[in-house]
Design a protein around this motif. Structure first.
Motif, PDB file in Angstrom:
ATOM      1  N   LEU A 170       0.839  -1.204   0.000  1.00  0.00           N
ATOM      2  CA  LEU A 170       0.000   0.000   0.000  1.00  0.00           C
ATOM      3  C   LEU A 170       0.875   1.256   0.000  1.00  0.00           C
ATOM      4  O   LEU A 170       0.627   2.202  -0.760  1.00  0.00           O
ATOM      5  CB  LEU A 170      -0.909  -0.013   1.229  1.00  0.00           C
ATOM      6  N   ILE A 171       1.916   1.251   0.825  1.00  0.00           N
ATOM      7  CA  ILE A 171       2.839   2.394   0.882  1.00  0.00           C
ATOM      8  C   ILE A 171       3.543   2.577  -0.458  1.00  0.00           C
ATOM      9  O   ILE A 171       3.650   3.705  -0.978  1.00  0.00           O
ATOM     10  CB  ILE A 171       3.870   2.187   2.011  1.00  0.00           C
ATOM     11  N   GLN A 172       4.011   1.468  -1.052  1.00  0.00           N
ATOM     12  CA  GLN A 172       4.719   1.543  -2.336  1.00  0.00           C
ATOM     13  C   GLN A 172       3.827   2.102  -3.438  1.00  0.00           C
ATOM     14  O   GLN A 172       4.260   2.960  -4.225  1.00  0.00           O
ATOM     15  CB  GLN A 172       5.223   0.149  -2.731  1.00  0.00           C
ATOM     16  N   GLN A 173       2.587   1.609  -3.515  1.00  0.00           N
ATOM     17  CA  GLN A 173       1.688   2.063  -4.577  1.00  0.00           C
ATOM     18  C   GLN A 173       1.322   3.538  -4.385  1.00  0.00           C
ATOM     19  O   GLN A 173       1.200   4.279  -5.365  1.00  0.00           O
ATOM     20  CB  GLN A 173       0.419   1.205  -4.610  1.00  0.00           C
ATOM     21  N   ARG A 174       1.155   3.977  -3.152  1.00  0.00           N
ATOM     22  CA  ARG A 174       0.850   5.392  -2.900  1.00  0.00           C
ATOM     23  C   ARG A 174       2.031   6.282  -3.290  1.00  0.00           C
ATOM     24  O   ARG A 174       1.842   7.400  -3.787  1.00  0.00           O
ATOM     25  CB  ARG A 174       0.476   5.590  -1.435  1.00  0.00           C
ATOM     26  N   GLU A 175       3.245   5.794  -3.045  1.00  0.00           N
ATOM     27  CA  GLU A 175       4.436   6.545  -3.463  1.00  0.00           C
ATOM     28  C   GLU A 175       4.504   6.640  -4.986  1.00  0.00           C
ATOM     29  O   GLU A 175       4.848   7.696  -5.541  1.00  0.00           O
ATOM     30  CB  GLU A 175       5.695   5.872  -2.913  1.00  0.00           C
ATOM     31  N   ARG A 176       4.168   5.546  -5.676  1.00  0.00           N
ATOM     32  CA  ARG A 176       4.179   5.544  -7.143  1.00  0.00           C
ATOM     33  C   ARG A 176       3.176   6.538  -7.708  1.00  0.00           C
ATOM     34  O   ARG A 176       3.476   7.271  -8.648  1.00  0.00           O
ATOM     35  CB  ARG A 176       3.843   4.138  -7.668  1.00  0.00           C
ATOM     36  N   ILE A 177       1.994   6.559  -7.131  1.00  0.00           N
ATOM     37  CA  ILE A 177       0.938   7.427  -7.659  1.00  0.00           C
ATOM     38  C   ILE A 177       1.294   8.896  -7.458  1.00  0.00           C
ATOM     39  O   ILE A 177       0.952   9.748  -8.298  1.00  0.00           O
ATOM     40  CB  ILE A 177      -0.429   7.071  -7.023  1.00  0.00           C
ATOM     41  N   VAL A 178       2.001   9.210  -6.375  1.00  0.00           N
ATOM     42  CA  VAL A 178       2.441  10.590  -6.137  1.00  0.00           C
ATOM     43  C   VAL A 178       3.435  11.019  -7.216  1.00  0.00           C
ATOM     44  O   VAL A 178       3.344  12.125  -7.770  1.00  0.00           O
ATOM     45  CB  VAL A 178       3.074  10.730  -4.730  1.00  0.00           C
ATOM     46  N   VAL A 179       4.374  10.133  -7.540  1.00  0.00           N
ATOM     47  CA  VAL A 179       5.387  10.437  -8.568  1.00  0.00           C
ATOM     48  C   VAL A 179       4.725  10.680  -9.920  1.00  0.00           C
ATOM     49  O   VAL A 179       5.038  11.657 -10.616  1.00  0.00           O
ATOM     50  CB  VAL A 179       6.414   9.288  -8.671  1.00  0.00           C
ATOM     51  N   PHE A 180       3.800   9.789 -10.313  1.00  0.00           N
ATOM     52  CA  PHE A 180       3.103   9.954 -11.589  1.00  0.00           C
ATOM     53  C   PHE A 180       2.290  11.247 -11.615  1.00  0.00           C
ATOM     54  O   PHE A 180       2.289  11.974 -12.610  1.00  0.00           O
ATOM     55  CB  PHE A 180       2.182   8.761 -11.852  1.00  0.00           C
ATOM     56  N   GLN A 181       1.585  11.526 -10.528  1.00  0.00           N
ATOM     57  CA  GLN A 181       0.733  12.710 -10.491  1.00  0.00           C
ATOM     58  C   GLN A 181       1.567  13.985 -10.571  1.00  0.00           C
ATOM     59  O   GLN A 181       1.176  14.951 -11.242  1.00  0.00           O
ATOM     60  CB  GLN A 181      -0.110  12.704  -9.213  1.00  0.00           C
ATOM     61  N   GLU A 182       2.714  14.008  -9.896  1.00  0.00           N
ATOM     62  CA  GLU A 182       3.596  15.179  -9.969  1.00  0.00           C
ATOM     63  C   GLU A 182       4.098  15.393 -11.391  1.00  0.00           C
ATOM     64  O   GLU A 182       4.182  16.539 -11.868  1.00  0.00           O
ATOM     65  CB  GLU A 182       4.778  14.997  -9.012  1.00  0.00           C
TER      66      GLU A 182
END
Length: 366
Positions: A170-182
């Motif tokens: 869950l932590i990893q996927q949330r980190e990924r989504i932040v990078v993509f969104q930025e």
């Protein structure tokens, strides 16, 4: 004159309604997908698609986590109850074992030696049988409850480990989504027309969630269904199976596989498999929808022996979907091939993909 006036009023009312409905925002899904026109647009849409799909994965993980946490509480309560229940039985079992070990049942032997007639023998035997049966019942009950307690403890340990892994995912996927969104936000700021770009992204998301994902799942479902009948096709097609000693070999060509699939579903009239060195590519185009699945087969032994298809790359309209989508589709649709459905005593030991050929080596399973 009044009739003409009435007809005119009605006609005017209809025209006003038509103008009103035509002027309404178009809330329907576009029939055609938004296709990337250049590399910059392609990357932006790919990131947008990744954000949407990873967000769905986060939702799936979150639901799994909630279910595991509820299971955790249930197991902890169950463990406390079973620990309490077994305490009394544990004490009684210990007393019985000590009585045998310390010779406290020796009085029965002495009683047998003092028997004078058959009546006394039957009485002593009945007492002995009752005593031993009762001891055995207590010991058996304790053993069952002890085993049950151990099983619950093992479930709790597995559940704890799985819950820890889920939280990490869950932590990893949330980190990924932040990078993509930025990255997406940065592209929009640099765009000459951010409003138009945002509209294009919104339209693409609508198309993917209402048409694209449905079509992708429809193809995976058709593949999974066809794979169930592949063993029968192999068995009934001359030349696919060869035998050398205790080794069986399945050699199926691209043409044979594609011919088989087209007999199972008309979707495969626009969709075909290609075999390359160590990889399989399934791709096709139907109208404005382009789909490409690239992956490989590997041997599995749990929960049963077979060759399992693993998706390495999934492209929708030339946009690569994230790995989370591939894994979710693999879990939902079984694209595996199980040799024991072909011949019960065979086990897959090796799989090789070469130009135009899929080779599966099978051994007799003892």
């Amino acid at each position: 004159m009044n009739k003409k006036k009435d007809r005119f009023v009605i006609l005017l009312f209809i025209i006003i309604l038509l103008i009103y409905f035509i002027s309404l925002p178009n809330s329907t899904i576009h029939a055609d997908p938004v296709l990337p026109v250049n590399e910059e647009t392609r990357q932006l849409l790919e990131k947008t698609l990744s954000v949407v799909e990873i967000d769905h994965e986060i939702e799936r993980i979150d639901k799994t986590q909630q279910a595991l946490e509820q299971e955790q509480l249930k197991l902890q309560l169950e463990l406390l109850q079973k620990s309490s229940q077994i305490k009394d039985k544990q004490e009684r079992a210990g007393e019985i074992i000590r009585s045998y070990y310390m010779g406290e049942r020796d009085f029965l032997y002495s009683a047998f030696l003092s028997i004078n007639n058959i009546s006394q023998l039957l009485m002593i035997y009945s007492y002995y049988d009752l005593l031993i049966s009762r001891d055995q019942e207590i010991l058996n009950t304790y053993q069952v409850q002890f085993n049950d307690l151990q099983t619950t403890q093992q479930k709790l340990i597995r559940n704890t480990t799985e819950l820890r892994d889920i939280k990490s995912q869950l932590i990893q996927q949330r980190e990924r989504i932040v990078v993509f969104q930025e990255s997406i936000d940065g592209s929009l700021k640099e765009s000459n027309n951010p409003e138009a770009m945002q509209q294009m992204m919104d339209e693409f998301i609508l198309y993917w969630e209402n048409v694209g994902l449905y079509e992708v799942k429809r193809h995976f479902k058709a593949l999974a269904s066809a794979m169930q009948d592949l063993p029968e096709f192999i068995q009934n097609t001359k030349g696919i199976i060869s035998i050398k000693g205790s080794t069986y070999t399945i050699d199926i060509t691209e043409e044979q596989l594609n011919t088989f699939l087209r007999t199972k579903n008309e979707l495969f009239n626009h969709f075909s498999f290609r075999f390359k060195n160590n990889s399989i590519i399934a791709s096709g185009k139907n109208g404005n929808l382009l789909l490409s699945i690239e992956g490989k087969y590997s041997i599995i032994n749990e929960p049963q022996n077979g060759i399992m298809f693993q998706v390495d790359k999934l492209l929708f309209n030339n946009l690569q979907l994230p790995d989370t989508t591939s894994r979710a589709l693999e879990e939902e649709f079984d694209l595996g091939f199980y040799p024991q459905k072909l011949i019960s005593f065979l086990k897959a030991t090796d799989v090789l993909v070469s130009e135009n050929h899929l080779l599966v080596t099978l051994k007799i399973s003892m």
